[in-house]
Design a protein around this motif. Structure first.
Motif, PDB file in Angstrom:
ATOM      1  N   ALA A 104       0.943  -1.151   0.090  1.00 10.43           N
ATOM      2  CA  ALA A 104       0.087  -0.108   0.043  1.00 10.43           C
ATOM      3  C   ALA A 104       0.731   1.457  -0.195  1.00 10.43           C
ATOM      4  N   LEU A 105       0.613   2.322  -0.714  1.00 11.16           N
ATOM      5  CA  LEU A 105       1.310   3.430  -0.853  1.00 11.16           C
ATOM      6  C   LEU A 105       1.030   4.571   0.078  1.00 11.16           C
ATOM      7  N   ASP A 106       1.721   5.796   0.035  1.00  8.24           N
ATOM      8  CA  ASP A 106       1.316   6.605   0.925  1.00  8.24           C
ATOM      9  C   ASP A 106       0.199   7.478   0.511  1.00  8.24           C
ATOM     10  N   TYR A 107      -0.892   6.983   0.609  1.00  8.84           N
ATOM     11  CA  TYR A 107      -2.163   7.815  -0.023  1.00  8.84           C
ATOM     12  C   TYR A 107      -2.419   8.978   0.533  1.00  8.84           C
ATOM     13  N   GLU A 108      -2.035   9.119   2.107  1.00  6.67           N
ATOM     14  CA  GLU A 108      -1.991  10.488   2.688  1.00  6.67           C
ATOM     15  C   GLU A 108      -1.412  11.501   2.009  1.00  6.67           C
ATOM     16  N   LYS A 109      -0.262  11.300   1.720  1.00  5.62           N
ATOM     17  CA  LYS A 109       0.692  12.231   0.856  1.00  5.62           C
ATOM     18  C   LYS A 109      -0.081  12.396  -0.353  1.00  5.62           C
ATOM     19  N   LEU A 110      -0.599  11.515  -1.060  1.00  7.36           N
ATOM     20  CA  LEU A 110      -1.152  11.749  -2.319  1.00  7.36           C
ATOM     21  C   LEU A 110      -2.364  12.825  -2.097  1.00  7.36           C
ATOM     22  N   LEU A 111      -3.298  12.658  -1.136  1.00 12.18           N
ATOM     23  CA  LEU A 111      -4.176  13.638  -0.734  1.00 12.18           C
ATOM     24  C   LEU A 111      -3.842  14.765  -0.340  1.00 12.18           C
ATOM     25  N   ARG A 112      -2.524  14.932   0.471  1.00 10.98           N
ATOM     26  CA  ARG A 112      -2.098  16.150   0.992  1.00 10.98           C
ATOM     27  C   ARG A 112      -1.617  17.009  -0.079  1.00 10.98           C
ATOM     28  N   LEU A 113      -0.862  16.403  -0.737  1.00 17.06           N
ATOM     29  CA  LEU A 113       0.172  17.356  -1.968  1.00 17.06           C
ATOM     30  C   LEU A 113      -0.439  17.294  -3.356  1.00 17.06           C
ATOM     31  N   GLY A 114      -1.063  16.043  -3.696  1.00 16.07           N
ATOM     32  CA  GLY A 114      -1.591  15.836  -5.134  1.00 16.07           C
ATOM     33  C   GLY A 114      -0.139  15.678  -5.811  1.00 16.07           C
ATOM     34  N   THR A 115      -0.268  15.265  -7.083  1.00 18.08           N
ATOM     35  CA  THR A 115       1.008  14.874  -7.845  1.00 18.08           C
ATOM     36  C   THR A 115       1.854  16.269  -8.155  1.00 18.08           C
ATOM     37  N   GLU A 116       1.103  17.457  -8.210  1.00 17.27           N
ATOM     38  CA  GLU A 116       1.777  18.587  -8.225  1.00 17.27           C
ATOM     39  C   GLU A 116       2.689  18.965  -7.157  1.00 17.27           C
ATOM     40  N   GLY A 117       2.335  18.467  -5.990  1.00 11.13           N
ATOM     41  CA  GLY A 117       2.912  18.841  -4.735  1.00 11.13           C
ATOM     42  C   GLY A 117       4.149  17.942  -4.843  1.00 11.13           C
ATOM     43  N   VAL A 118       4.078  16.647  -5.215  1.00 12.68           N
ATOM     44  CA  VAL A 118       5.063  15.768  -5.190  1.00 12.68           C
ATOM     45  C   VAL A 118       6.112  16.091  -6.356  1.00 12.68           C
ATOM     46  N   ARG A 119       5.715  16.639  -7.440  1.00 11.07           N
ATOM     47  CA  ARG A 119       6.578  17.255  -8.517  1.00 11.07           C
ATOM     48  C   ARG A 119       7.222  18.319  -7.795  1.00 11.07           C
ATOM     49  N   ALA A 120       6.825  19.129  -7.000  1.00 12.27           N
ATOM     50  CA  ALA A 120       7.660  20.423  -6.295  1.00 12.27           C
ATOM     51  C   ALA A 120       8.875  19.620  -5.348  1.00 12.27           C
ATOM     52  N   ARG A 189      -9.402  18.214 -10.513  1.00 10.05           N
ATOM     53  CA  ARG A 189      -8.739  18.574  -9.221  1.00 10.05           C
ATOM     54  C   ARG A 189      -7.877  17.464  -8.872  1.00 10.05           C
ATOM     55  N   VAL A 190      -8.127  16.261  -8.931  1.00  8.95           N
ATOM     56  CA  VAL A 190      -7.328  15.155  -8.525  1.00  8.95           C
ATOM     57  C   VAL A 190      -7.040  14.196  -9.760  1.00  8.95           C
ATOM     58  N   PRO A 191      -5.930  13.582  -9.566  1.00  5.05           N
ATOM     59  CA  PRO A 191      -4.908  13.551  -8.529  1.00  5.05           C
ATOM     60  C   PRO A 191      -3.873  14.583  -8.556  1.00  5.05           C
ATOM     61  N   THR A 197     -12.462  17.390  -0.830  1.00  4.34           N
ATOM     62  CA  THR A 197     -13.582  16.904  -0.408  1.00  4.34           C
ATOM     63  C   THR A 197     -13.465  15.411  -0.152  1.00  4.34           C
ATOM     64  N   PHE A 198     -14.321  14.605   0.358  1.00  8.85           N
ATOM     65  CA  PHE A 198     -14.206  13.140   0.538  1.00  8.85           C
ATOM     66  C   PHE A 198     -14.481  12.347  -0.798  1.00  8.85           C
ATOM     67  N   TYR A 199     -15.241  13.055  -1.471  1.00  5.75           N
ATOM     68  CA  TYR A 199     -15.563  12.514  -3.024  1.00  5.75           C
ATOM     69  C   TYR A 199     -14.262  12.449  -3.843  1.00  5.75           C
ATOM     70  N   GLN A 203     -11.705   9.406  -5.139  1.00  7.49           N
ATOM     71  CA  GLN A 203     -11.451   9.479  -6.540  1.00  7.49           C
ATOM     72  C   GLN A 203      -9.935   9.295  -6.615  1.00  7.49           C
ATOM     73  N   SER A 204      -9.102  10.149  -6.174  1.00  9.40           N
ATOM     74  CA  SER A 204      -7.804  10.304  -6.149  1.00  9.40           C
ATOM     75  C   SER A 204      -7.128   8.940  -5.957  1.00  9.40           C
ATOM     76  N   VAL A 205      -7.514   8.519  -4.945  1.00 11.16           N
ATOM     77  CA  VAL A 205      -6.766   7.126  -4.277  1.00 11.16           C
ATOM     78  C   VAL A 205      -7.041   6.153  -5.450  1.00 11.16           C
ATOM     79  N   HIS A 206      -8.323   5.942  -5.907  1.00 11.56           N
ATOM     80  CA  HIS A 206      -8.540   5.087  -7.030  1.00 11.56           C
ATOM     81  C   HIS A 206      -7.951   5.222  -8.279  1.00 11.56           C
ATOM     82  N   PHE A 207      -7.786   6.404  -8.593  1.00  8.56           N
ATOM     83  CA  PHE A 207      -7.292   6.748  -9.834  1.00  8.56           C
ATOM     84  C   PHE A 207      -5.875   6.459  -9.816  1.00  8.56           C
TER      85      PHE A 207
END
Length: 701
Positions: A104-120, A189-191, A197-199, A203-207
């Protein structure tokens, strides 16, 4: 509306002939991307570019009623020339060796930063490199570039899905058009950006998980989704009913991107890193999804602690009593102690996942290889008895036979340790998985792909199959050859070579008169304990190519059937070709003293060091399951966990329904049963595996 939607999605999934796994289109796009980048001489980078081309070229598909989107498009068919090109290309493309995903990956990081934040983050790390004066930074630069490429490819795929949703909305009815517009807005908006939002979070985690196309687990969603759920509910933007509908949709979609016969899932419950118990609305709602979805995926695990309320356990048992096969019950106390034994601090040890079946891997910190490899425990004994291709050994007594057995098993272990380490070495030379590495500690900080040693933990977990067959067989040999002297080793081996032909009375004597593991027999339980201790001590001696640990497990997935098919008759009375025991519990049909005796045997040895996974199956008759049975089952489960049991999976089945499904499989296409650590559709199983499930002892409560 929610019920009708979920039922419609279930039926649509069951109607499709081709579901799960990589689509024809995706294979073709990868092959074409590999060809188009033939000028790239760094093999790992060429793999990345081909994978990115697969993302960027996919045709989006959004089915009617879907609220969470992203799945392989099996409707796109290749023409003969494309199909031929794909097969020829894959025959030439170097394939990854060893295990993959199962984490399982760091989904909290994905939700907190998005891929744009990871890019940074990546760009900041990349800025510090000095590729001229520090040659090692060249590898880091290449790794970071591959990560950036894959993040952009995932974002591009999300953009295509958003555009497709808007296109579909133009010709949809008013209600569905509004849903499609909201889907598009979520994907705007995501990922790429942090979820609001919860929705969007779901969606971001699933995608991301769908995009990775592997056996990636959803981790602990009742933890990382909780802030979004609570905020939306408090503001009035989300009802519990709609949240449940979204959860059910996400769980259904896991069936769309996972091939049949595999395993993928999530866990709920357990503890937070500060030690407090995890019990909240989402914990109950993900268990409720079991009742709603009623398919083989996701495999839901409930992490049970001393603080788990009976109300949560009862909901889990109600799902099992209804015949749903989920959740599996995991002993959080035992697993955390086991992970701490292998070097994890408590705050990391509580963050684990059953990586597909029951294999335990650390969440967001893992490049652990599971089930690498599977060992057939009964095969060395057959060789010593002369039941295989060599003459019987000349052991003078049981202890000398046991020493010879351990010598043979040790040789197999050493050979496989060498082989697994060569595979890790080859992976580190040629392959990367940059998108995964973006969400695994400490890959970005080290500038190193998880396949190159970037992940914090890189265990190899090896699974030992058929332990119950082995101890039952060893006991039979000791009794019949060394104690009673009714047979010689050579004579016993000859009987096994002939598959007990002409010796059925002997086989029945072995099966029915000699003690068997699973019946709380002190002598045979002590033998099981002795064998388990030997395995843990032996595996502790070895290290992986990355310098990590080899860790044992005792589960089988479907390997008890595959290994059993190639194994001749065995001294426990099993006939040639029949599946081996389905986990670490008793072999099929050998519990004669009820479920309590079975679990006393199954917990007579230390489970903590078998973090690679332990599966114990119990089967109960559905027609005998009454209201009073629920309290008895609750007591039984608590007894198993209190005695140090690692994991328990329960099947409450209707034997008549199983027999009917054999005769008319089309009418029972959604009938799910528990196998050796995972759940599968009964009608998809081989005839031998169906027979194995039917043979398991049906307990009464």
């Amino acid at each position: 509306m929610a019920f009708e939607r979920i039922e419609a999605l279930r039926e649509a999934f069951l109607r499709r002939e081709t579901v799960g796994g990589t689509s024809e289109e995706m294979r073709y796009l990868f092959a074409r991307g590999w060809r188009d980048n033939r000028g790239e001489w760094i093999t790992s980078r060429r793999h990345t570019l081909a994978r990115a081309a697969m993302y960027e070229g996919q045709t989006p598909v959004i089915g009617e009623n879907e609220l969470i989107v992203g799945r392989p498009n099996h409707d796109v068919k290749l023409d003969p020339e494309q199909a031929r090109f794909t097969e020829e290309a894959f025959a030439m493309i170097p394939q990854r060796m060893g295990q993959d995903s199962h984490m399982a990956l760091d989904y909290e990081k994905l939700l907190r930063l998005g891929t744009e934040g990871v890019r940074a983050q990546i760009l900041a790390y990349r800025e510090r490199l000095n590729v001229v004066d520090e040659p090692a930074d060249i590898a880091r630069e290449t790794f970071y570039d591959e990560c950036l490429k894959m993040l952009s490819a995932l974002e591009h795929l999300a953009e295509k899905y958003a555009a497709h949703a808007r296109s579909l909305a133009q010709s949809a009815g008013q209600t569905r058009a509004a849903e499609l517009i909201r889907i598009a807005e979520n994907l705007d908006r995501v990922p790429r950006y942090p979820a609001e939002t919860f929705y969007q979070a779901l969606q971001s985690v699933h995608f991301l998980t769908f995009g990775l196309q592997g056996l990636y687990q959803l981790g602990r969603p009742d933890q990382y989704l909780l802030p979004y759920y609570e905020r939306d509910v408090q503001s009035g933007a989300l009802s519990r009913e709609f949240a449940q509908e979204l959860i059910d949709c996400a769980c259904l979609m896991m069936n769309e991107y996972t091939g049949k016969g595999l395993a993928v899932g999530l866990m709920v419950g357990g503890r937070y890193p500060d030690g407090s118990p995890v019990v909240n609305d989402l914990t109950y709602m993900f268990l409720q999804s079991i009742f709603d979805v009623r398919l083989s995926y996701p495999g839901v695990g409930l992490c049970v602690t001393r603080d788990t309320p009976d109300s949560l356990l009862r909901l889990a048992l109600q799902a099992l009593a209804a015949g749903h096969t989920h959740p599996a019950l995991f002993n959080d106390e035992v697993i955390v102690k086991g992970l701490m034994h292998y070097g994890l601090p408590f705050e990391e040890a509580v963050e684990y996942i059953h990586s597909t079946c029951v294999e335990i891997t650390p969440i967001k910190r893992s490049s652990v290889w599971v089930a690498s490899p599977y060992y057939n425990l009964i095969a060395p004994l057959n060789e010593l008895l002369g039941a295989a291709d060599e003459p019987a050994c000349e052991a003078r007594d049981f202890e000398s036979l046991l020493a010879l057995y351990w010598q043979k098993l040790r040789e197999r272990i050493r050979e496989n340790v060498y082989d697994q380490n060569r595979q890790q070495m080859e992976r580190a030379r040629w392959y990367t998985h940059p998108l995964v590495s973006c969400f695994v500690d400490d890959c970005l900080a080290r500038g190193c792909d998880l396949d190159h040693g970037g992940a914090k933990y890189a265990f190899i977990e090896s699974s030992f199959v058929g332990m119950s067959n082995l101890v039952d067989a060893l006991f039979a040999v000791d009794r019949l050859v060394f104690r009673e002297k009714k047979l010689t080793l050579g004579q016993f081996g000859q009987i096994l070579r002939e598959n007990f032909a002409g010796n059925e009375p002997l086989r029945q004597h072995i099966l029915n008169d000699l003690p068997k593991y699973g019946n709380d027999d002190a002598d045979i339980d002590a033998l099981f304990r002795r064998m388990a201790e030997w395995i843990t001590e032996e595996m502790a001696q070895y290290r992986t190519w990355h310098g990590s640990r080899f860790i044992p497990s005792m589960f089988c997935w479907i390997m008890h059937e595959q290994l059993g098919t190639s194994t001749g008759a065995t001294a426990d009375g099993r006939l040639a070709g029949f599946p081996l025991g389905d986990g670490s519990g008793p072999a099929q049909g050998r519990e004669h003293h009820g479920p309590t005796a079975s679990i006393l045997s199954s917990t007579c040895w230390n489970h903590e060091k078998f973090i690679g996974g332990i599966a114990v199956n119990l089967k109960f008759s559905k027609k005998l399951f009454t209201g009073a049975s629920m309290e008895k089952l609750l007591t039984l489960v608590k007894t198993y966990l209190r005695r140090g049991g690692f994991e328990l999976q329960i099947n409450v089945v209707d034997r008549e329904k199983l027999l009917a499904a054999q005769k008319n499989p089309d009418a029972y296409r959604d009938l799910v049963v528990r196998i050796g650590g995972y759940s599968d559709y009964f009608t998809n199983l081989s005839p031998q595996m169906q027979a194995e499930v039917l043979l398991r002892t049906e307990h009464e409560l």
